[in-house]
Enzyme design. Structure first.
Site, PDB file in Angstrom:
ATOM      1  N   HIS B  62       0.873  -1.181   0.000  1.00 45.11           N
ATOM      2  CA  HIS B  62       0.000   0.000   0.000  1.00 45.11           C
ATOM      3  C   HIS B  62       0.907   1.227   0.000  1.00 45.11           C
ATOM      4  O   HIS B  62       1.717   1.395   0.901  1.00 45.11           O
ATOM      5  CB  HIS B  62      -0.897   0.012   1.240  1.00 45.11           C
ATOM      6  N   ASN B  94      -6.553   0.758  -2.824  1.00 50.23           N
ATOM      7  CA  ASN B  94      -7.418   1.401  -1.818  1.00 50.23           C
ATOM      8  C   ASN B  94      -6.862   2.757  -1.398  1.00 50.23           C
ATOM      9  O   ASN B  94      -6.626   3.032  -0.229  1.00 50.23           O
ATOM     10  CB  ASN B  94      -7.626   0.487  -0.598  1.00 50.23           C
ATOM     11  N   ASN B 278      -4.749  -6.669   9.805  1.00 52.50           N
ATOM     12  CA  ASN B 278      -5.897  -7.394   9.288  1.00 52.50           C
ATOM     13  C   ASN B 278      -5.513  -8.103   7.999  1.00 52.50           C
ATOM     14  O   ASN B 278      -5.165  -7.439   7.040  1.00 52.50           O
ATOM     15  CB  ASN B 278      -7.041  -6.412   9.019  1.00 52.50           C
ATOM     16  N   ASP B 305       2.188  -6.948   2.490  1.00 47.10           N
ATOM     17  CA  ASP B 305       1.029  -6.144   2.897  1.00 47.10           C
ATOM     18  C   ASP B 305       1.512  -4.854   3.578  1.00 47.10           C
ATOM     19  O   ASP B 305       0.934  -4.398   4.566  1.00 47.10           O
ATOM     20  CB  ASP B 305       0.087  -6.937   3.818  1.00 47.10           C
TER      21      ASP B 305
END
Ligand SMILES: [Zn+2]
Lengths: 306, 436
Positions: B62, B94, B278, B305
């Site tokens: 991300h 996102n 998460n 992640d």
């Protein structure tokens, strides 16, 4: 003072013994001692609780401390200041003890890493409420003369209850048998791993109990579908006279309050001869005085001139 | 572009089943044959005692741009990648706004080129606005440079939409990456549901929330023939489901992140939000199952992640702090220290999961390999160096790591992207005196 899980059996007993001596102070004409003279105690309440805050305030005043309330609704928290910044500001005003109530588990622990004041956990989410646990222990010990060997049931919403967790740690450390009773959605089986018995039928549990601690049902849980209705809950788990008759004749009933009459207990039971609810309130004051007093030893270790 | 000679290293290239001492030559931004008649190099990288492998590829990061540049930018994230030995990243859509149009994908590609750090490949949204209602313009996203699709950060909850995505994406032969979580089972959850969450009074996210979605989507992949990729797998049962799906010939792949093979939910006893992620940290049994899945090939990809969050956000109370940790700069040492050194994976097996398998997942034809003609992305690893992770030394904008202060082994020493040395710990790159 963050939780009973962190305290040893000896430390818990030391607080209880100190509390007994402060209970004596409360019975005097002049209810004040100078133990915390010149100290500043801040109540940082990020969640409403008039009863607990009042109890802490009164306890601090009886020890001659200056007490200041800080509640989040009127504060800059709502303007985006962080919880930690708020506490740091309060510390900069010369705070010695912070009594912290917060809806998030671990919030007082987080604070303890950022400020040097003594911190008393006055309830952190569903995690712990150590002074409540201590006052329950004190009340049981007064009524029964001991804790070791007793069978104590905690009834109701165990899974979301900080009172339950502090009670569990305290009772187990002092040698009681603990039964957790309520619907399966509120009493997870994994709680057996703490060393407790998990049971769903109150009628099966009552005959074995010396003490039953009736926890408050939080109505907001009901929307989460954790039980079908308050009515159904009461049908299965409300302490009624009929259910009291199933228990030993000297059953002691505790309830941390505020109680919902007609939901967790009938009024006759709440006000009946088994109930120790008002003793709990009195003992709460003594326990909080004891905790503040014992923490003041730590405060005195500060460098001179401060 | 310089001609580079990487000399005397242990070359590990799983795409060609190579594990041998030798030289790697680079010219014109490509790998060239080592017996190709070169007699000089502009730059010599002394790789004796080091491992030379294709540049590492992280398919799950991300980068927060556009919209949350206070956490990370494409430039800072791609720089962090380089520092960790990663030469290519696939970044999740996102962002604010999400990457759900051709223009948005092109923006990511452009910012990646401008940054000139690691290669940056956008992953496009599955649904418009990541709302989980209608398919995004998948073809237009491909035209903009998207290499895969996901609504990561959240799952595609609607089974009908997931089915259509798996079907429709077949025309590009691109993979649908799924964040597997049945949202109805995780309301209010901040950590794994189990003994630890009960003890701490924190809201739980049951393993079943992941398992059920994995089972559903494997079945959807089966009936559609689409390519399904399970992101950040974390539960024992999910690993088992993927294993079973593969056995039945279904096109399903899976990735695992270091935190899911090194940490358990007991870490939350510290109430430190750097352990809040998460999928959440699970139990020791789940960790063992993830490692077993990595060993037997059920999980063919290692990734991070990488989820940067500015310090003020992670300093909030546990339920208000965001999910996620940074990972780009700790991926390699965690893999070395916790998978290779204990003997769970060989060097070759680990590098395979970090290079060619990742390249194949997102259809990068010229990456993940040192064969002549491939893009000259190379990572030189010092396998034996012991060092202490210091979050305040990270090149990422954010420092949210659970590994601060950990002593680890293995570190990226020199990183070459597109035929240029773009990162080095120093000391081994020399301008050749023989340079003509
Ligand atoms: Zn995700």
């Amino acid at each position: 003072m963050l939780g009973l899980e962190d305290l040893s059996r000896e430390e818990i007993l030391a607080v209880l013994d100190t509390a007994e001596s402060f209970a004596e102070v409360s019975r005097r004409d002049r209810k004040k001692v100078p133990a915390l003279l010149g100290r500043i105690v801040f109540n940082l309440f990020f969640e409403n609780s008039t009863r607990t805050r009042t109890s802490f305030s009164l306890a601090a005043k009886r020890l001659s401390a200056d007490v200041q309330d800080f509640s989040a609704s009127v504060s800059s928290i709502s303007k985006g200041e962080t919880f930690i910044d708020t506490a740091k500001n309060i510390e900069a005003m010369g705070c010695d003890v912070m009594v912290v109530r917060h809806p998030t588990p671990g919030a007082p622990h987080l604070l303890s890493q950022h400020v040097s004041s003594s911190i008393i956990n006055a309830g952190d989410g569903a995690h712990e409420h150590p002074t409540q646990g201590l006052l329950d222990l004190m009340t049981i010990r007064q009524a029964k003369g001991k804790i070791e060997g007793l069978t104590v049931a905690l009834l109701g919403d165990i899974s979301h209850s900080r009172v339950a967790r502090s009670n569990i740690w305290g009772l187990l450390k002092l040698g009681a048998k603990v039964i957790l009773c309520g619907p399966p959605t509120l009493v997870p089986r994994s709680m057996e791993r703490l060393g407790c018995e998990v049971a769903y039928r109150l009628e099966d549990v009552l005959p074995r109990c010396d003490v039953i601690n009736v926890l408050r049902i939080q109505f907001e849980r009901q929307q989460g579908g954790l039980f079908p209705s308050v009515g159904e809950y009461s049908q299965f788990y409300m302490m009624t006279q009929d259910r009291v008759r199933l228990a030993k004749p000297d059953l002691l009933i505790l309830a941390p309050g505020p109680i919902n009459r007609g939901v967790e207990l009938t009024p006759e039971v709440a006000d009946g001869k088994h109930s120790a609810i008002l003793d709990q309130v009195t003992n709460g004051l003594a326990v909080r005085m004891a905790v503040l007093y014992l923490l003041s030893g730590k405060m005195d270790a500060r460098p001179a001139g401060e | 572009m310089p001609t580079i000679q990487i000399t005397g290293g242990r070359i590990i290239d799983p795409s060609q089943d190579i594990d041998q001492i030798g030289d790697v030559w680079i010219s014109g931004g490509r790998i060239v044959p080592s017996d190709g008649g070169h007699d000089h190099a502009d730059v010599v990288v002394d790789a004796r005692g080091k491992i030379v492998c294709p540049g590492l590829i992280d398919v799950h990061v991300h980068l927060r741009e556009p919209g949350q540049e206070e956490d990370e930018t494409i430039a800072t994230g791609a720089a962090a990648a380089l520092a960790g030995g990663v030469t290519s990243v696939a970044c999740m859509p996102n962002t604010l706004p999400p990457i759900d149009t051709q223009a948005a994908a092109e923006f990511v590609v452009l910012q990646g080129r401008r940054a000139k750090q690691a290669n940056v490949f956008p992953v496009g949204c599955v649904s418009k606005g990541r709302k989980g209602e209608e398919l995004a313009g998948l073809g237009q996203l491909v035209a903009g440079g998207a290499v895969a699709f996901t609504d990561d950060g959240a799952p595609v909850s609607n089974a009908g939409l997931m089915r259509r995505a798996l079907e429709y994406s077949k025309m590009f032969d691109l993979v649908i990456m799924q964040h597997c979580q049945v949202m109805e089972l995780t309301v209010g959850g901040v950590m794994n549901e189990g003994f630890e969450s009960m003890r701490l009074g924190l809201g739980g996210m049951p393993a079943a929330a992941e398992d059920i979605m994995v089972a559903r989507d494997i079945r959807l992949a089966e009936i559609t023939g689409g390519r399904l990729h399970i992101q950040h797998i974390s539960t024992a049962r999910a690993v088992e489901l993927v294993r079973e799906g593969k056995r039945r010939g279904i096109r399903v792949t899976a990735e695992a992140c270091p935190h899911h093979f090194t940490l358990t939910d007991e870490k939350l006893r510290s109430f430190d939000s750097n352990f809040k992620m998460n999928p959440p940290l699970r139990t020791a049994d789940d960790v063992a199952a993830v490692i077993e899945g990595l060993k037997d090939g059920t999980i063919e990809i290692l990734c991070t992640d990488h989820a940067p969050h500015a310090r003020e956000k992670k300093m909030r109370e546990l339920d208000q702090a965001p999910f996620g940790i940074v990972g780009l700069e700790t991926l390699l040492p965690m893999t070395v220290t916790y998978l290779i050194e204990p003997g769970h994976l060989t060097w070759s097996e680990a590098i395979r999961k970090l290079t060619i398998n990742a390249a194949n997942l997102i259809n990068l034809k010229n990456k993940g390999s040192l064969r002549p003609g491939a893009d000259a992305d190379v990572t030189v690893i010092d396998p034996s160096t012991t060092w202490t992770i210091q979050a305040n030394q990270f090149r990422s904008k954010s420092w949210n790591t659970p590994y601060d202060g950990w002593e680890v082994r293995g570190r990226a020493h020199t990183v070459i992207v597109h035929g240029e040395v773009r990162h080095t710990l120093g000391g081994i790159v020399q301008e050749s005196a023989a340079s003509a």
